[in-house]
Design a protein around this motif. Structure first.
Motif, PDB file in Angstrom:
ATOM      1  N   MET A 269      44.299-131.030  30.086  1.00  0.00           N
ATOM      2  CA  MET A 269      43.927-130.675  31.602  1.00  0.00           C
ATOM      3  C   MET A 269      45.108-130.736  32.327  1.00  0.00           C
TER       4      MET A 269
ATOM      5  N   ASP B 142      48.744-129.914  32.580  1.00  0.00           N
ATOM      6  CA  ASP B 142      48.985-128.650  32.378  1.00  0.00           C
ATOM      7  C   ASP B 142      48.550-127.165  32.707  1.00  0.00           C
ATOM      8  N   TRP B 143      47.224-127.179  32.488  1.00  0.00           N
ATOM      9  CA  TRP B 143      46.453-126.581  33.966  1.00  0.00           C
ATOM     10  C   TRP B 143      46.737-127.215  35.016  1.00  0.00           C
TER      11      TRP B 143
ATOM     12  N   ASP C 140      50.086-125.934  36.756  1.00  0.00           N
ATOM     13  CA  ASP C 140      50.238-124.329  37.129  1.00  0.00           C
ATOM     14  C   ASP C 140      49.226-123.751  37.795  1.00  0.00           C
ATOM     15  N   ARG C 141      48.181-123.854  37.953  1.00  0.00           N
ATOM     16  CA  ARG C 141      46.630-123.424  38.686  1.00  0.00           C
ATOM     17  C   ARG C 141      47.387-122.919  40.580  1.00  0.00           C
TER      18      ARG C 141
ATOM     19  N   ASP D 105      38.669-119.885  34.519  1.00  0.00           N
ATOM     20  CA  ASP D 105      39.836-120.211  33.245  1.00  0.00           C
ATOM     21  C   ASP D 105      39.418-120.619  32.318  1.00  0.00           C
TER      22      ASP D 105
ATOM     23  N   ALA E 255      39.637-120.311  28.646  1.00  0.00           N
ATOM     24  CA  ALA E 255      40.811-120.566  27.027  1.00  0.00           C
ATOM     25  C   ALA E 255      41.055-119.413  26.614  1.00  0.00           C
TER      26      ALA E 255
ATOM     27  N   ARG F  22      40.398-125.251  25.069  1.00  0.00           N
ATOM     28  CA  ARG F  22      40.056-125.943  26.004  1.00  0.00           C
ATOM     29  C   ARG F  22      40.293-127.718  25.874  1.00  0.00           C
TER      30      ARG F  22
END
Length: 283
Positions: free
Chosen positions: A32, A34-35, A38-39, A262, A264, A270
């Protein structure tokens, strides 16, 4: 669901993401962070945090986020959270007011929080992160779910008093229409797609005047789904449910320029059985 004016400056946009993390500790172990890195999210709303307050704050990082967390009374259950990025719009989004709980007499522990936020154009927003019970037909769990949905019906009109905009986001655990569940025919007698549950959403998006932002932007197409069972091949076959929402008052909904799920790339990447729903509002 794409932005119709991608050339506009990012500093005009408030990006709001909601996701049921199915346990923040497990989600962080699965990527999570990393998501989130980047978001470029301005406001993050989580459900089913399932962790003590200190752990949730340590994982997200209080140096980065202004965090409002409502734990459930039972350990390892529910829990909802909002987090506003401290540097978003030069720090102007930091909440000026907070409230916990939906209504007395409902089992809402760890399921409803509200923030008051000043938006870039100077207008005010009442923001809610909520997690509606998953029910089970003919059991006390379903009775609790109906009580919560009824309490929402009573609370929603009050949210618009004394503010310019209201936004309710989270896992509402109901697919509103046949477009919201891949296998809707097989679920008409199951909790999550019962006519009595869906009737509440007819009111939310009807007489009470709220807008289903993601549906408004997507149009009359299947999904896009936000939850897939871990069992079987549901994810690989995109046999999902659209049960995570942005419910906005009309003036705010009119400012939504994109809504993206978003999803996966693969089952094994996921970080939750839900995918984030990310909406950009332009001011």
């Amino acid at each position: 669901m794409t932005d119709q004016n991608p050339s506009a400056s990012r500093d005009q946009v408030v990006r709001v993401a909601t996701v049921n993390v199915n346990g923040i500790r497990a989600a962080y172990k699965r990527g999570m962070a990393d998501w989130l890195t980047d978001r470029d999210v301005d406001i993050l709303c989580l459900q089913e945090v399932r962790a003590p307050d200190k752990i949730a704050r340590d994982l997200l990082g209080e140096e980065t986020w202004e965090i409002h967390h409502h734990e459930a009374e039972a350990k390892g259950r529910a829990g909802v959270l909002t987090a506003v990025r401290r540097d978003a719009h030069n720090g102007s989004l930091i909440p000026s007011g907070r409230r916990i709980g939906l209504a007395e007499g409902t089992n809402d522990s760890g399921r409803w929080i509200e923030d008051t936020i000043t938006l870039p154009d100077g207008s005010t927003l009442t923001l809610v992160s909520t997690y509606v019970h998953s029910g089970e037909v003919d059991t006390p769990r379903q009775v609790d779910k109906y009580a919560f949905l009824e309490a929402m019906t009573n609370r929603l009109p009050a949210l618009v008093q004394g503010t310019d905009h209201a936004l309710i986001v989270g896992d509402l655990n109901v697919g509103h229409t046949e477009l919201d569940i891949k296998n809707w025919k097989g679920n008409v007698k199951n909790s999550g797609f019962l006519p009595e549950e869906r009737a509440y959403f007819d009111r939310y998006f009807g007489d009470l005047g709220f807008v289903d932002v993601a549906r408004s932007l997507a149009g009359d197409v299947p999904g896009p789904y936000t939850w897939w069972s871990y069992r079987g091949q549901a994810f690989d076959n995109d046999a999902g449910w659209r049960i995570d929402y942005h419910m906005a008052t009309p003036a705010l909904a009119a400012k939504a320029v994109s809504a993206v799920v978003d999803r996966a790339a693969t089952y094994d990447t996921r970080f939750s059985d839900h995918a984030p729903l990310v909406v950009d509002y332009r001011f």
